[in-house]
Design a protein around this motif. Sequence first.
Motif, PDB file in Angstrom:
ATOM      1  N   HIS A 115       0.873  -1.178   0.000  1.00 29.85           N
ATOM      2  CA  HIS A 115       0.000   0.000   0.000  1.00 29.85           C
ATOM      3  C   HIS A 115       0.911   1.230   0.000  1.00 29.85           C
ATOM      4  CE1 HIS A 115      -3.141  -2.777   1.395  1.00 29.85           C
ATOM      5  NE2 HIS A 115      -4.001  -1.865   0.990  1.00 29.85           N
ATOM      6  N   VAL A 116       0.909   2.014  -1.073  1.00 31.96           N
ATOM      7  CA  VAL A 116       1.772   3.204  -1.150  1.00 31.96           C
ATOM      8  C   VAL A 116       1.478   4.097   0.057  1.00 31.96           C
ATOM      9  CG1 VAL A 116       2.420   5.202  -2.534  1.00 31.96           C
ATOM     10  CG2 VAL A 116       1.826   3.048  -3.665  1.00 31.96           C
ATOM     11  N   ILE A 117       0.240   4.523   0.189  1.00 31.49           N
ATOM     12  CA  ILE A 117      -0.209   5.195   1.407  1.00 31.49           C
ATOM     13  C   ILE A 117      -0.796   4.102   2.304  1.00 31.49           C
ATOM     14  CG2 ILE A 117      -1.719   6.982   2.388  1.00 31.49           C
ATOM     15  CD1 ILE A 117       0.411   8.067   0.394  1.00 31.49           C
ATOM     16  N   PRO A 118      -0.148   3.859   3.452  1.00 26.14           N
ATOM     17  CA  PRO A 118      -0.598   2.745   4.290  1.00 26.14           C
ATOM     18  C   PRO A 118      -2.046   2.911   4.757  1.00 26.14           C
ATOM     19  CG  PRO A 118       1.513   3.597   5.039  1.00 26.14           C
ATOM     20  CD  PRO A 118       0.998   4.568   4.020  1.00 26.14           C
ATOM     21  N   LYS A 119      -2.655   1.783   5.097  1.00 20.39           N
ATOM     22  CA  LYS A 119      -4.049   1.782   5.527  1.00 20.39           C
ATOM     23  C   LYS A 119      -4.280   2.718   6.707  1.00 20.39           C
ATOM     24  CE  LYS A 119      -6.094  -2.397   3.772  1.00 20.39           C
ATOM     25  NZ  LYS A 119      -6.569  -3.752   4.012  1.00 20.39           N
ATOM     26  N   ARG A 120      -3.281   2.784   7.628  1.00 23.71           N
ATOM     27  CA  ARG A 120      -3.507   3.621   8.806  1.00 23.71           C
ATOM     28  C   ARG A 120      -3.499   5.110   8.459  1.00 23.71           C
ATOM     29  NH1 ARG A 120       1.379   5.366  11.952  1.00 23.71           N
ATOM     30  NH2 ARG A 120       3.172   4.762  10.691  1.00 23.71           N
ATOM     31  N   PHE A 121      -3.031   5.456   7.243  1.00 30.42           N
ATOM     32  CA  PHE A 121      -3.154   6.832   6.741  1.00 30.42           C
ATOM     33  C   PHE A 121      -4.322   6.927   5.761  1.00 30.42           C
ATOM     34  CE2 PHE A 121       1.303   6.621   8.048  1.00 30.42           C
ATOM     35  CZ  PHE A 121       1.474   7.835   8.709  1.00 30.42           C
ATOM     36  N   ARG A 122      -5.232   6.006   5.847  1.00 29.96           N
ATOM     37  CA  ARG A 122      -6.429   5.945   5.008  1.00 29.96           C
ATOM     38  C   ARG A 122      -6.128   5.653   3.540  1.00 29.96           C
ATOM     39  NH1 ARG A 122     -11.123   8.581   6.894  1.00 29.96           N
ATOM     40  NH2 ARG A 122     -11.033   8.989   9.115  1.00 29.96           N
ATOM     41  N   GLY A 123      -5.009   4.998   3.285  1.00 25.71           N
ATOM     42  CA  GLY A 123      -4.737   4.561   1.912  1.00 25.71           C
ATOM     43  C   GLY A 123      -5.649   3.397   1.561  1.00 25.71           C
ATOM     44  N   GLY A 124      -6.208   3.415   0.350  1.00 30.63           N
ATOM     45  CA  GLY A 124      -7.212   2.423  -0.001  1.00 30.63           C
ATOM     46  C   GLY A 124      -6.663   1.229  -0.767  1.00 30.63           C
ATOM     47  N   ASP A 125      -7.546   0.254  -0.970  1.00 32.44           N
ATOM     48  CA  ASP A 125      -7.230  -0.891  -1.821  1.00 32.44           C
ATOM     49  C   ASP A 125      -7.627  -0.523  -3.247  1.00 32.44           C
ATOM     50  OD1 ASP A 125      -6.388  -2.629   0.242  1.00 32.44           O
ATOM     51  OD2 ASP A 125      -8.476  -3.058   0.748  1.00 32.44           O
TER      52      ASP A 125
ATOM     53  N   ASN B  44      -3.232   2.881  -5.507  1.00 35.04           N
ATOM     54  CA  ASN B  44      -2.517   2.870  -4.228  1.00 35.04           C
ATOM     55  C   ASN B  44      -1.803   1.548  -3.936  1.00 35.04           C
ATOM     56  OD1 ASN B  44      -1.802   4.307  -1.792  1.00 35.04           O
ATOM     57  ND2 ASN B  44      -3.163   2.901  -0.692  1.00 35.04           N
ATOM     58  N   LEU B  45      -1.860   0.613  -4.864  1.00 30.46           N
ATOM     59  CA  LEU B  45      -1.194  -0.671  -4.645  1.00 30.46           C
ATOM     60  C   LEU B  45      -0.105  -0.867  -5.691  1.00 30.46           C
ATOM     61  CD1 LEU B  45      -4.377  -2.841  -3.975  1.00 30.46           C
ATOM     62  CD2 LEU B  45      -2.668  -2.188  -2.282  1.00 30.46           C
ATOM     63  N   VAL B  46       1.066  -1.268  -5.242  1.00 28.56           N
ATOM     64  CA  VAL B  46       2.162  -1.516  -6.188  1.00 28.56           C
ATOM     65  C   VAL B  46       2.886  -2.809  -5.836  1.00 28.56           C
ATOM     66  CG1 VAL B  46       2.617   0.917  -6.767  1.00 28.56           C
ATOM     67  CG2 VAL B  46       3.831  -0.158  -4.843  1.00 28.56           C
ATOM     68  N   CYS B  47       3.583  -3.332  -6.819  1.00 24.47           N
ATOM     69  CA  CYS B  47       4.436  -4.486  -6.623  1.00 24.47           C
ATOM     70  C   CYS B  47       5.726  -4.018  -5.939  1.00 24.47           C
ATOM     71  CB  CYS B  47       4.718  -5.072  -8.005  1.00 24.47           C
ATOM     72  SG  CYS B  47       5.892  -6.420  -8.019  1.00 24.47           S
ATOM     73  N   ALA B  48       6.113  -4.705  -4.871  1.00 23.66           N
ATOM     74  CA  ALA B  48       7.348  -4.343  -4.163  1.00 23.66           C
ATOM     75  C   ALA B  48       8.074  -5.606  -3.743  1.00 23.66           C
ATOM     76  CB  ALA B  48       7.024  -3.494  -2.933  1.00 23.66           C
TER      77      ALA B  48
ATOM     78  N   LYS C 105      11.563  -2.418   4.447  1.00 27.85           N
ATOM     79  CA  LYS C 105      12.227  -1.144   4.710  1.00 27.85           C
ATOM     80  C   LYS C 105      11.191  -0.022   4.841  1.00 27.85           C
ATOM     81  CE  LYS C 105      15.410   1.978   2.378  1.00 27.85           C
ATOM     82  NZ  LYS C 105      15.879   2.281   1.024  1.00 27.85           N
ATOM     83  N   LYS C 106      10.193  -0.053   3.973  1.00 26.90           N
ATOM     84  CA  LYS C 106       9.161   0.997   3.969  1.00 26.90           C
ATOM     85  C   LYS C 106       8.270   0.879   5.187  1.00 26.90           C
ATOM     86  CE  LYS C 106       5.510   2.838   0.983  1.00 26.90           C
ATOM     87  NZ  LYS C 106       4.279   2.306   1.578  1.00 26.90           N
ATOM     88  N   GLY C 107       7.972  -0.367   5.539  1.00 29.57           N
ATOM     89  CA  GLY C 107       7.124  -0.612   6.697  1.00 29.57           C
ATOM     90  C   GLY C 107       5.776   0.063   6.572  1.00 29.57           C
ATOM     91  N   ASP C 108       5.300   0.611   7.649  1.00 32.13           N
ATOM     92  CA  ASP C 108       3.960   1.170   7.690  1.00 32.13           C
ATOM     93  C   ASP C 108       3.999   2.695   7.496  1.00 32.13           C
ATOM     94  OD1 ASP C 108       1.300   0.819   7.809  1.00 32.13           O
ATOM     95  OD2 ASP C 108       1.166   0.552   9.984  1.00 32.13           O
ATOM     96  N   ARG C 109       4.831   3.134   6.519  1.00 28.89           N
ATOM     97  CA  ARG C 109       5.000   4.575   6.312  1.00 28.89           C
ATOM     98  C   ARG C 109       4.725   4.945   4.860  1.00 28.89           C
ATOM     99  NH1 ARG C 109      11.147   5.061   8.165  1.00 28.89           N
ATOM    100  NH2 ARG C 109      11.200   3.151   6.915  1.00 28.89           N
ATOM    101  N   PRO C 110       4.302   6.198   4.612  1.00 30.43           N
ATOM    102  CA  PRO C 110       4.230   6.649   3.217  1.00 30.43           C
ATOM    103  C   PRO C 110       5.652   6.735   2.653  1.00 30.43           C
ATOM    104  CG  PRO C 110       3.059   8.162   4.698  1.00 30.43           C
ATOM    105  CD  PRO C 110       3.860   7.236   5.562  1.00 30.43           C
ATOM    106  N   PRO C 111       5.815   6.661   1.319  1.00 33.45           N
ATOM    107  CA  PRO C 111       7.155   6.597   0.730  1.00 33.45           C
ATOM    108  C   PRO C 111       8.077   7.751   1.178  1.00 33.45           C
ATOM    109  CG  PRO C 111       5.478   6.322  -0.966  1.00 33.45           C
ATOM    110  CD  PRO C 111       4.753   6.592   0.303  1.00 33.45           C
ATOM    111  N   GLU C 112       7.560   8.985   1.237  1.00 37.38           N
ATOM    112  CA  GLU C 112       8.411  10.138   1.601  1.00 37.38           C
ATOM    113  C   GLU C 112       9.027   9.934   2.983  1.00 37.38           C
ATOM    114  OE1 GLU C 112       4.525  11.379   1.534  1.00 37.38           O
ATOM    115  OE2 GLU C 112       5.132   9.992  -0.037  1.00 37.38           O
ATOM    116  N   GLN C 113       8.204   9.444   3.921  1.00 41.70           N
ATOM    117  CA  GLN C 113       8.702   9.256   5.287  1.00 41.70           C
ATOM    118  C   GLN C 113       9.767   8.168   5.363  1.00 41.70           C
ATOM    119  OE1 GLN C 113       5.878   8.800   8.448  1.00 41.70           O
ATOM    120  NE2 GLN C 113       4.612  10.515   7.721  1.00 41.70           N
TER     121      GLN C 113
END
Length: 169
Positions: free
Chosen positions: A100-110, A114-118, A125-133
């Motif tokens: 989830h590019v914008i994680p669910k806890r930041f209201r990122g949707g399905d 908002n979904l990418v292959c990673a 590494k990204k964990g539960d954070r938006p990419p910028e963070q």
Amino acid sequence: MMVNSAVLVLNQNYEPLSVCSARRAIIMQLLGKVDVVETYDGLKVHSATRSIPLPSVVRLSWYVNVPYKRILLTRKNIIKRDRHTCQYCGDKKGMMTVDHVIPKRFRGGDTWENLVCACASCNNKKGDRPPEQAGMRLSRLPRRPNHITFIQSFIGISDERWKPYLFLD
Ligand SMILES: [Zn+2]
């Protein structure tokens, strides 16, 4: 069998529509429903009475309004759309996850947007954070697949001659 080879079907305005078998394309050609745009060099299909160059790309003789084609939003289809390539580091090998590019806890949707292959390591590494963070960047913006991406990523390119029509040149 040659008549089973894939033919790219364009709308009357050259917009890619779908892929069908050469058998079906030849029937439509004989009925005057399509014009042949590209053929496989030198390959011919023979019937009792005639021989026809094997089509590679055909164009509908008249414009059709195509109802929106829905591709199911699934984990597998996200990975397919992104061609099994991590959208953060470009890795193509190994197990891919869906992030989830914008994680669910930041209201990122399905959603397709908002979904990418990673790869597993970028996802960790990204964990539960938006990419910028996380100090990470997407290599391209995720989009809902349209007809063109559908053919590019989901069906695949059968013939080099298709590329200009799929904007891959
Ligand atoms: Zn990665």
